[in-house]
Write a protein that holds these residues in place. Sequence first.
Motif, PDB file in Angstrom:
ATOM      1  N   ARG A 119     -28.108   7.117  64.577  1.00  0.00           N
ATOM      2  CA  ARG A 119     -28.728   7.444  63.407  1.00  0.00           C
ATOM      3  C   ARG A 119     -29.457   8.696  62.983  1.00  0.00           C
ATOM      4  O   ARG A 119     -29.224   9.277  62.035  1.00  0.00           O
ATOM      5  CB  ARG A 119     -29.618   6.171  63.089  1.00  0.00           C
ATOM      6  N   PHE A 120     -30.312   9.212  64.075  1.00  0.00           N
ATOM      7  CA  PHE A 120     -30.938  10.292  63.856  1.00  0.00           C
ATOM      8  C   PHE A 120     -30.418  11.407  64.656  1.00  0.00           C
ATOM      9  O   PHE A 120     -30.984  12.611  64.541  1.00  0.00           O
ATOM     10  CB  PHE A 120     -32.328   9.811  64.334  1.00  0.00           C
ATOM     11  N   GLY A 121     -29.600  11.273  65.534  1.00  0.00           N
ATOM     12  CA  GLY A 121     -28.955  12.353  65.980  1.00  0.00           C
ATOM     13  C   GLY A 121     -29.798  13.205  67.182  1.00  0.00           C
ATOM     14  O   GLY A 121     -29.836  14.286  67.245  1.00  0.00           O
ATOM     15  N   LEU A 122     -30.669  12.393  67.871  1.00  0.00           N
ATOM     16  CA  LEU A 122     -31.512  12.808  68.796  1.00  0.00           C
ATOM     17  C   LEU A 122     -31.529  11.740  70.112  1.00  0.00           C
ATOM     18  O   LEU A 122     -31.070  10.708  69.953  1.00  0.00           O
ATOM     19  CB  LEU A 122     -33.113  12.538  68.126  1.00  0.00           C
ATOM     20  N   PRO A 123     -31.697  12.426  70.920  1.00  0.00           N
ATOM     21  CA  PRO A 123     -31.931  11.512  72.396  1.00  0.00           C
ATOM     22  C   PRO A 123     -32.993  10.657  72.232  1.00  0.00           C
ATOM     23  O   PRO A 123     -34.216  10.810  71.827  1.00  0.00           O
ATOM     24  CB  PRO A 123     -32.019  12.348  73.583  1.00  0.00           C
ATOM     25  N   VAL A 124     -32.655   9.569  72.688  1.00  0.00           N
ATOM     26  CA  VAL A 124     -33.879   8.298  72.565  1.00  0.00           C
ATOM     27  C   VAL A 124     -33.947   7.775  73.938  1.00  0.00           C
ATOM     28  O   VAL A 124     -32.917   7.214  74.377  1.00  0.00           O
ATOM     29  CB  VAL A 124     -33.452   7.109  71.401  1.00  0.00           C
ATOM     30  N   ASP A 125     -35.074   8.012  74.551  1.00  0.00           N
ATOM     31  CA  ASP A 125     -35.375   7.443  75.811  1.00  0.00           C
ATOM     32  C   ASP A 125     -35.991   6.049  75.930  1.00  0.00           C
ATOM     33  O   ASP A 125     -37.132   5.841  75.510  1.00  0.00           O
ATOM     34  CB  ASP A 125     -36.190   8.583  76.728  1.00  0.00           C
ATOM     35  N   ILE A 126     -35.410   5.077  75.928  1.00  0.00           N
ATOM     36  CA  ILE A 126     -36.067   3.605  76.190  1.00  0.00           C
ATOM     37  C   ILE A 126     -36.339   3.362  77.233  1.00  0.00           C
ATOM     38  O   ILE A 126     -35.533   2.938  78.276  1.00  0.00           O
ATOM     39  CB  ILE A 126     -35.172   2.697  75.558  1.00  0.00           C
ATOM     40  N   ARG A 127     -37.697   3.434  77.741  1.00  0.00           N
ATOM     41  CA  ARG A 127     -37.913   3.358  79.151  1.00  0.00           C
ATOM     42  C   ARG A 127     -38.561   1.756  79.542  1.00  0.00           C
ATOM     43  O   ARG A 127     -38.817   1.052  78.629  1.00  0.00           O
ATOM     44  CB  ARG A 127     -39.281   4.200  79.379  1.00  0.00           C
ATOM     45  N   ASP A 128     -38.220   1.667  80.812  1.00  0.00           N
ATOM     46  CA  ASP A 128     -38.701   0.366  81.299  1.00  0.00           C
ATOM     47  C   ASP A 128     -39.980  -0.058  80.991  1.00  0.00           C
ATOM     48  O   ASP A 128     -40.937   0.780  80.977  1.00  0.00           O
ATOM     49  CB  ASP A 128     -38.282   0.142  82.782  1.00  0.00           C
ATOM     50  N   ASP A 129     -40.328  -1.229  80.873  1.00  0.00           N
ATOM     51  CA  ASP A 129     -41.799  -1.821  80.600  1.00  0.00           C
ATOM     52  C   ASP A 129     -42.140  -2.031  81.781  1.00  0.00           C
ATOM     53  O   ASP A 129     -42.237  -3.432  82.224  1.00  0.00           O
ATOM     54  CB  ASP A 129     -41.901  -2.759  79.532  1.00  0.00           C
ATOM     55  N   ASP A 130     -42.725  -1.442  82.620  1.00  0.00           N
ATOM     56  CA  ASP A 130     -43.289  -1.666  84.109  1.00  0.00           C
ATOM     57  C   ASP A 130     -44.522  -2.441  84.125  1.00  0.00           C
ATOM     58  O   ASP A 130     -45.313  -2.196  85.166  1.00  0.00           O
ATOM     59  CB  ASP A 130     -43.194  -0.489  84.926  1.00  0.00           C
ATOM     60  N   ARG A 131     -45.235  -2.709  82.884  1.00  0.00           N
ATOM     61  CA  ARG A 131     -46.450  -3.386  83.053  1.00  0.00           C
ATOM     62  C   ARG A 131     -46.274  -4.784  83.605  1.00  0.00           C
ATOM     63  O   ARG A 131     -47.231  -5.450  83.895  1.00  0.00           O
ATOM     64  CB  ARG A 131     -46.834  -3.558  81.574  1.00  0.00           C
ATOM     65  N   PHE A 132     -44.984  -5.255  83.880  1.00  0.00           N
ATOM     66  CA  PHE A 132     -45.015  -6.618  84.421  1.00  0.00           C
ATOM     67  C   PHE A 132     -44.756  -6.347  85.904  1.00  0.00           C
ATOM     68  O   PHE A 132     -44.376  -5.464  86.424  1.00  0.00           O
ATOM     69  CB  PHE A 132     -43.618  -7.278  83.756  1.00  0.00           C
ATOM     70  N   LEU A 133     -45.051  -7.822  86.444  1.00  0.00           N
ATOM     71  CA  LEU A 133     -44.980  -7.519  88.035  1.00  0.00           C
ATOM     72  C   LEU A 133     -43.786  -7.884  88.497  1.00  0.00           C
ATOM     73  O   LEU A 133     -43.292  -7.650  89.756  1.00  0.00           O
ATOM     74  CB  LEU A 133     -45.644  -8.919  88.699  1.00  0.00           C
ATOM     75  N   CYS A 134     -42.668  -7.952  87.740  1.00  0.00           N
ATOM     76  CA  CYS A 134     -41.315  -8.191  88.274  1.00  0.00           C
ATOM     77  C   CYS A 134     -40.343  -7.506  87.516  1.00  0.00           C
ATOM     78  O   CYS A 134     -40.185  -7.616  86.067  1.00  0.00           O
ATOM     79  CB  CYS A 134     -41.057  -9.591  88.247  1.00  0.00           C
ATOM     80  N   HIS A 136     -36.505  -6.386  85.274  1.00  0.00           N
ATOM     81  CA  HIS A 136     -35.552  -6.941  85.166  1.00  0.00           C
ATOM     82  C   HIS A 136     -34.280  -7.061  86.200  1.00  0.00           C
ATOM     83  O   HIS A 136     -33.666  -7.971  86.650  1.00  0.00           O
ATOM     84  CB  HIS A 136     -34.826  -6.410  83.845  1.00  0.00           C
ATOM     85  N   VAL A 137     -34.249  -5.948  86.950  1.00  0.00           N
ATOM     86  CA  VAL A 137     -33.274  -5.952  88.245  1.00  0.00           C
ATOM     87  C   VAL A 137     -33.666  -6.995  89.450  1.00  0.00           C
ATOM     88  O   VAL A 137     -32.697  -7.660  89.807  1.00  0.00           O
ATOM     89  CB  VAL A 137     -33.113  -4.364  88.684  1.00  0.00           C
ATOM     90  N   GLU A 138     -34.839  -6.922  89.749  1.00  0.00           N
ATOM     91  CA  GLU A 138     -35.425  -7.727  90.697  1.00  0.00           C
ATOM     92  C   GLU A 138     -35.154  -9.398  90.170  1.00  0.00           C
ATOM     93  O   GLU A 138     -34.700 -10.124  90.901  1.00  0.00           O
ATOM     94  CB  GLU A 138     -37.068  -7.642  90.713  1.00  0.00           C
ATOM     95  N   PHE A 139     -35.436  -9.604  88.676  1.00  0.00           N
ATOM     96  CA  PHE A 139     -35.259 -11.011  88.256  1.00  0.00           C
ATOM     97  C   PHE A 139     -33.765 -11.397  88.563  1.00  0.00           C
ATOM     98  O   PHE A 139     -33.351 -12.368  88.812  1.00  0.00           O
ATOM     99  CB  PHE A 139     -35.921 -11.135  87.103  1.00  0.00           C
ATOM    100  N   GLN A 140     -32.884 -10.431  87.887  1.00  0.00           N
ATOM    101  CA  GLN A 140     -31.553 -10.688  87.846  1.00  0.00           C
ATOM    102  C   GLN A 140     -30.937 -10.936  89.399  1.00  0.00           C
ATOM    103  O   GLN A 140     -30.042 -11.838  89.698  1.00  0.00           O
ATOM    104  CB  GLN A 140     -30.933  -9.420  87.455  1.00  0.00           C
ATOM    105  N   THR A 141     -31.423  -9.980  90.275  1.00  0.00           N
ATOM    106  CA  THR A 141     -31.101 -10.105  91.801  1.00  0.00           C
ATOM    107  C   THR A 141     -31.517 -11.611  92.163  1.00  0.00           C
ATOM    108  O   THR A 141     -30.737 -12.087  92.950  1.00  0.00           O
ATOM    109  CB  THR A 141     -31.683  -9.078  92.588  1.00  0.00           C
ATOM    110  N   TRP A 142     -32.581 -11.863  92.094  1.00  0.00           N
ATOM    111  CA  TRP A 142     -33.153 -13.159  92.503  1.00  0.00           C
ATOM    112  C   TRP A 142     -32.239 -14.199  91.698  1.00  0.00           C
ATOM    113  O   TRP A 142     -31.820 -15.151  92.650  1.00  0.00           O
ATOM    114  CB  TRP A 142     -34.698 -13.428  92.193  1.00  0.00           C
TER     115      TRP A 142
END
Length: 507
Positions: A119-134, A136-142
């Motif tokens: 929409r805005f023609g700009l790069p958008v970097d959506i970073r992981d929310d690493d305030r959690f202790l697990c 997404h990848v770790e949970f998916q793997t489990w």
Amino acid sequence: MSILRVILGDQLSRSLSALRDINTGEDIVLMMEVRDETTYVKHHKQKLVLVLSAMRHFASSLESEGIDVDYVRLDDPDNSGAFTGELERALRRHRIDRIVTTEPGEWRVLDMMRCWSERFGLPVDIRDDDRFLCSHVEFQTWAAGRKNLRMEFFYREMRRKTGWLMNQDQPEGGEWNYDAENRKSLPDDVTLPACTAYPPDAVTSEVMNLVRQHCGEHFGAIDSFGWAVTREDARDALHWFIDNSLPWFGDYQDAMKTGEDFLFHSVLSPYLNIGLLLPGEVCEAALAAYSASKAPLNAVEGFIRQILGWREYMRGIYWLKMPGYETSNFLNAHRPLPAFYWSGLTDMHCLREAIGNTHDNAYAHHIQRLMVTGNFALLAGIAPAEVEEWYLAVYADAFEWVELPNTHGMALHADGGLLSTKPYAASGAYIDRMSDYCKHCEYSPKDKLGEKACPFNYLYWHFMMRNEARLKSNPRMAMPYRNLYRMTDERREAIVHDAERFLDRLD
Ligand code: FAD
Ligand code: DLZ
Ligand code: SF4
């Protein structure tokens, strides 16, 4: 190169991934109060004040570091009312090369963010929310390849990973879980700690007026607002809990008492969920109390399990199953939400207490949510979407990533048992055992049928009959079904009669 760093109302952590490499003097932080977020459900007025006031305080603390914050207020006459609209306006105000943000807590907002780059023609970097202790990848793997996802096994993995309450590879004290010691009802002579409150400062008072003006018809009391809105006060609340309540948290975790809204609970979930506190520091504070012999193992393990176990597990399930998790309705429940969930006007004392706490404080403790309001909705067959909307609106800590799995999965069994092995269905005997509520009630938990009988009693068996085809093969339901099959036809008919009479009046 100037970066616009978009921070949402539940991302109020200085260590947030979107702020980590900020270039002070160059980058701009965008924070937006928007009508879409304040009204997508009719949030409790205290939840609105908490989020908006904490946002304003967080913006000020960034500014005091010299960070340039572009803060859009709800009553700005040009406010478009939406994140995307405000981002568009901000991009007109500033020369921006790139947008950086942290993944939001809700699927609906992530879906919106994913359109921003095109929409805005700009790069958008959506970073992981690493305030959690697990992650997404770790949970998916489990979760991968497991037929049954069970919190207890996830929790053990997390204990091993963090090393918390572990002696090498063995759990502290020899057991992973001290839940069996954590089901005491509250004796009359136990003194409860007075609760902490943080009187509104000028910023909070201004937000309270804004909320009264813009969302005055929303549910809940506002004048008694006493939530912490800064990290400093949230840290104070954490230490207050560790010193005053944690030692008894385990013993009375499942207890309920008339007029006692908080008991020995931490009341920290809103601070964790908007980012004023981080789960790691909260667990570490409890572990330090254990090391200093200030709190027993059953309390500290019980508390750690809620955060390291349940909280992370719920988030894992949400992101594993969204979108679509909310669409299942395993028990085919379609009844509308009774009006008393909003008004509190019911002659069932337990529900009056739980809903009263919710109205007054934007809070109810876990057993009130699960075994009173949740249990009633389950037994009465209330439509999951209506129940979920209520829970998302009325609690200060309610964000979909944690509210939905708790309501849809744990309380309503609408996911068919993905999240918990059996429905948390209980008759009045459970509430009577864990509280003093029944002593103050017009109904009797000992009576099973008739006008004076506790409605939870006949609703429980009505629920079991209604859902026989869906639940009878569940091994954990074998005992109640055996009891049902021992009942005479006359008794079953009487149960159906009383339950239908009650449910008809409810409608
Ligand atoms: P404590 O009893 O002191 O527990 C400590 C912490 O453990 C909490 O602050 C919370 O962060 C975490 N925790 C405990 N139980 C859970 C759980 N089941 N799931 C996730 N975290 C947990 N919690 C929310 O944070 N937001 C919600 O919207 C929410 N909705 C719920 C809806 C239903 C139907 C049910 C049954 C539970 C819900 N919970 C929710 C979980 C739980 O009831 C609250 O986290 C807890 O009551 C918050 O109060 P507390 O901080 O005093 O918790
Ligand atoms: C809950 C909430 C409310 C009431 N208002 C705002 C707001 O005006 N601006 C904002 O950035 N965030 C708000 N929030 C939190 C968001 O709803 C939350 O960030 C998303 O639901 C993603 O979890
Ligand atoms: Fe609730 Fe039934 Fe007890 Fe009344 S008798 S407080 S309705 S459990």
